[in-house]
Design a protein around this motif. Structure first.
Motif, PDB file in Angstrom:
ATOM      1  N   LEU A   2      11.853  10.926   2.123  1.00 18.08           N
ATOM      2  CA  LEU A   2      12.870   9.948   2.494  1.00 18.08           C
ATOM      3  C   LEU A   2      14.277  10.514   2.336  1.00 18.08           C
ATOM      4  CD1 LEU A   2      11.334   6.835   0.701  1.00 18.08           C
ATOM      5  CD2 LEU A   2      11.287   7.326   3.156  1.00 18.08           C
ATOM      6  N   ASN A   3      14.480  11.263   1.274  1.00 13.65           N
ATOM      7  CA  ASN A   3      15.798  11.839   1.005  1.00 13.65           C
ATOM      8  C   ASN A   3      15.625  12.977   0.005  1.00 13.65           C
ATOM      9  OD1 ASN A   3      15.727  10.649  -1.650  1.00 13.65           O
ATOM     10  ND2 ASN A   3      16.213   8.695  -0.670  1.00 13.65           N
ATOM     11  N   MET A   4      16.726  13.436  -0.575  1.00 13.58           N
ATOM     12  CA  MET A   4      16.682  14.612  -1.465  1.00 13.58           C
ATOM     13  C   MET A   4      15.685  14.479  -2.626  1.00 13.58           C
ATOM     14  SD  MET A   4      19.218  16.876  -0.707  1.00 13.58           S
ATOM     15  CE  MET A   4      20.249  17.401  -2.065  1.00 13.58           C
ATOM     16  N   ARG A   5      15.557  13.267  -3.149  1.00 16.92           N
ATOM     17  CA  ARG A   5      14.728  13.113  -4.343  1.00 16.92           C
ATOM     18  C   ARG A   5      13.533  12.178  -4.178  1.00 16.92           C
ATOM     19  NH1 ARG A   5      16.677  15.048  -9.274  1.00 16.92           N
ATOM     20  NH2 ARG A   5      18.777  15.876  -9.072  1.00 16.92           N
ATOM     21  N   GLU A   6      13.356  11.630  -2.981  1.00 17.14           N
ATOM     22  CA  GLU A   6      12.308  10.613  -2.846  1.00 17.14           C
ATOM     23  C   GLU A   6      11.384  10.894  -1.678  1.00 17.14           C
ATOM     24  OE1 GLU A   6      14.525   6.663  -4.587  1.00 17.14           O
ATOM     25  OE2 GLU A   6      14.804   7.130  -2.473  1.00 17.14           O
ATOM     26  N   GLN A   7      10.140  10.513  -1.867  1.00 13.63           N
ATOM     27  CA  GLN A   7       9.193  10.559  -0.761  1.00 13.63           C
ATOM     28  C   GLN A   7       8.368   9.271  -0.738  1.00 13.63           C
ATOM     29  OE1 GLN A   7       5.716  13.413  -2.314  1.00 13.63           O
ATOM     30  NE2 GLN A   7       7.549  14.597  -1.907  1.00 13.63           N
ATOM     31  N   LEU A   8       7.961   8.921   0.473  1.00 10.53           N
ATOM     32  CA  LEU A   8       7.111   7.751   0.658  1.00 10.53           C
ATOM     33  C   LEU A   8       5.663   8.226   0.560  1.00 10.53           C
ATOM     34  CD1 LEU A   8       7.149   4.719   1.529  1.00 10.53           C
ATOM     35  CD2 LEU A   8       6.920   5.531   3.890  1.00 10.53           C
ATOM     36  N   VAL A   9       4.888   7.541  -0.272  1.00 12.51           N
ATOM     37  CA  VAL A   9       3.488   7.951  -0.446  1.00 12.51           C
ATOM     38  C   VAL A   9       2.573   6.726  -0.363  1.00 12.51           C
ATOM     39  CG1 VAL A   9       4.090   9.952  -1.900  1.00 12.51           C
ATOM     40  CG2 VAL A   9       3.538   7.765  -3.010  1.00 12.51           C
ATOM     41  N   ARG A  10       1.306   6.999  -0.169  1.00 15.54           N
ATOM     42  CA  ARG A  10       0.335   5.897  -0.194  1.00 15.54           C
ATOM     43  C   ARG A  10       0.033   5.541  -1.635  1.00 15.54           C
ATOM     44  NH1 ARG A  10      -4.374   6.585   4.191  1.00 15.54           N
ATOM     45  NH2 ARG A  10      -4.655   4.442   3.494  1.00 15.54           N
ATOM     46  N   GLN A  11      -0.111   4.264  -1.872  1.00 11.75           N
ATOM     47  CA  GLN A  11      -0.471   3.829  -3.221  1.00 11.75           C
ATOM     48  C   GLN A  11      -1.952   4.118  -3.437  1.00 11.75           C
ATOM     49  OE1 GLN A  11       0.296  -0.324  -3.984  1.00 11.75           O
ATOM     50  NE2 GLN A  11       0.399   0.089  -6.183  1.00 11.75           N
ATOM     51  N   VAL A  12      -2.259   4.752  -4.543  1.00 14.59           N
ATOM     52  CA  VAL A  12      -3.667   5.043  -4.845  1.00 14.59           C
ATOM     53  C   VAL A  12      -3.980   4.538  -6.248  1.00 14.59           C
ATOM     54  CG1 VAL A  12      -3.708   7.158  -3.431  1.00 14.59           C
ATOM     55  CG2 VAL A  12      -3.215   7.337  -5.876  1.00 14.59           C
ATOM     56  N   GLU A  13      -5.264   4.440  -6.513  1.00 15.06           N
ATOM     57  CA  GLU A  13      -5.682   4.178  -7.891  1.00 15.06           C
ATOM     58  C   GLU A  13      -5.950   5.577  -8.461  1.00 15.06           C
ATOM     59  OE1 GLU A  13      -8.871   1.137  -8.192  1.00 15.06           O
ATOM     60  OE2 GLU A  13      -9.917   2.709  -9.292  1.00 15.06           O
ATOM     61  N   ILE A  14      -5.133   5.977  -9.418  1.00 18.20           N
ATOM     62  CA  ILE A  14      -5.242   7.365  -9.909  1.00 18.20           C
ATOM     63  C   ILE A  14      -6.559   7.555 -10.672  1.00 18.20           C
ATOM     64  CG2 ILE A  14      -4.296   8.924 -11.713  1.00 18.20           C
ATOM     65  CD1 ILE A  14      -2.787   9.385  -9.212  1.00 18.20           C
ATOM     66  N   ILE A  15      -7.278   8.595 -10.331  1.00 18.94           N
ATOM     67  CA  ILE A  15      -8.480   8.968 -11.076  1.00 18.94           C
ATOM     68  C   ILE A  15      -7.989   9.665 -12.351  1.00 18.94           C
ATOM     69  CG2 ILE A  15     -10.536  10.473 -11.027  1.00 18.94           C
ATOM     70  CD1 ILE A  15     -10.632   9.897  -7.953  1.00 18.94           C
TER      71      ILE A  15
ATOM     72  N   GLY B 202       0.806  -1.236   0.000  1.00 24.28           N
ATOM     73  CA  GLY B 202       0.000   0.000   0.000  1.00 24.28           C
ATOM     74  C   GLY B 202       0.828   1.271   0.000  1.00 24.28           C
ATOM     75  N   THR B 203       2.163   1.120  -0.121  1.00 21.62           N
ATOM     76  CA  THR B 203       3.009   2.316  -0.205  1.00 21.62           C
ATOM     77  C   THR B 203       3.846   2.288  -1.481  1.00 21.62           C
ATOM     78  OG1 THR B 203       4.901   1.342   0.962  1.00 21.62           O
ATOM     79  CG2 THR B 203       3.253   2.467   2.321  1.00 21.62           C
ATOM     80  N   LEU B 204       4.259   3.470  -1.905  1.00 18.98           N
ATOM     81  CA  LEU B 204       5.140   3.607  -3.062  1.00 18.98           C
ATOM     82  C   LEU B 204       6.212   4.621  -2.713  1.00 18.98           C
ATOM     83  CD1 LEU B 204       2.557   4.056  -6.000  1.00 18.98           C
ATOM     84  CD2 LEU B 204       3.902   2.006  -5.537  1.00 18.98           C
TER      85      LEU B 204
END
Ligand code: UDP
Length: 266
Positions: free
Chosen positions: A74-87, A22-24
């Motif tokens: 998370l770092n300079m170029r990355e973030q942890l996000v919730r996985q969604v189904e994109i509308i 459930g995360t990306l």
């Protein structure tokens, strides 16, 4: 070392599988595209700045009760996000006429709109993200009536909040694009804000000089893209060498900073 699985690569970001279901992980690239990817280039350091700006905006939006996919950077170029189904709808919010609105309706750029406009485009690169009506969205089942109600009311709140946030640092929020996603809990879904909010998907004009502090510098070959993105981050208090978000700006001190002449065309 195990390699992360890449889930998706878009024009400005890559999505990798996250550490938990459930995360990306959302990775911000320096690549820039315009005019439906017909124009391609790189803005040095853009990914790092957009990661910070988007983190900041999403965090502030969460504080006013907007549900978002952002978990943490998370770092300079990355973030942890919730996985969604994109509308599959791009939500465009406009306060001042610019871009495709001026072309489509012959309205002069810079004309303040009597009230905020919300427009929808169908997310399909092959079709060039065409403008669609709410009726078409319902007809083809891209989003339900309830989802569209949630989306439009969140878009208005986001616009009100962001207009004030940028006005406080001498920036006019002309227009911007939002994307939303669904998260499922058994048979029920919730609509949350996804993607990113950065100068890539907003038009931001200096309130005093009118200078463009967004991707239009790249679209129109104005030069100084990196400086413009940095200026937005600096005014938001996100660069190390400033005094934080409460800083009072003496705009005169920054005039001319973005006057970097465009590179001569070959
Ligand atoms: N926008 C975006 N991605 C798109 C289309 C638009 O981020 O695929 C943003 C764009 O940066 C601007 C706003 O949405 O801030 C309105 O864009 P417009 O419809 O005027 O399109 P454009 O001029 O980019 O063709």
């Amino acid at each position: 070392m195990s390699r992360r699985r890449q889930v998706y690569e878009g024009k400005a970001k890559i999505l990798y599988e996250g550490p938990e279901p459930g995360t990306l992980i959302q990775y911000f690239k320096d690549d820039a595209t315009a005019f439906n990817a017909q124009k391609k280039g790189t803005i040095n350091g853009k990914g790092v700045i957009n990661n910070r700006i988007s983190e900041y905006v999403f965090t502030r939006l969460a504080h006013i009760g907007i549900p978002t996919h952002f978990i943490r950077r998370l770092n300079m170029r990355e973030q942890l996000v919730r996985q969604v189904e994109i509308i599959p709808i791009e939500v465009i919010v406009r306060n001042v006429a610019a871009g495709s609105l001026t072309k489509r309706l012959g309205i002069e750029e810079g004309e303040p709109l009597p009230h905020t406009l919300i427009e929808y485009c169908y997310k399909d690169d092959a079709l060039g993200d065409p403008f669609v009506s709410e009726e078409e969205i319902a007809c083809f089942n891209w989003a339900s009536h309830e989802e569209m109600q949630d989306i439009s009311s969140m878009a208005i709140r986001i616009n009100d909040f962001m207009s004030g946030m940028f006005a406080a640092i001498g920036i006019r929020l002309v227009d911007f694009k939002l994307e939303f996603g669904r998260i499922w809990d058994q048979d029920f879904s919730r609509t949350i804000l996804a993607d990113e909010i950065s100068p890539d998907g907003c038009r931001l004009w200096d309130m005093v000089t009118g200078e463009k502090l967004d991707k239009d510098r790249f679209r129109r070959d104005l030069g100084g893209e990196q400086e413009a993105y940095q200026e937005v981050a600096r005014r938001l208090g996100l660069l190390q060498d400033d005094n934080g978000p409460g800083e009072v700006f003496d705009l005169s001190a920054h005039r001319g900073r973005l006057r970097t002449p465009a590179k001569p065309k070959k």
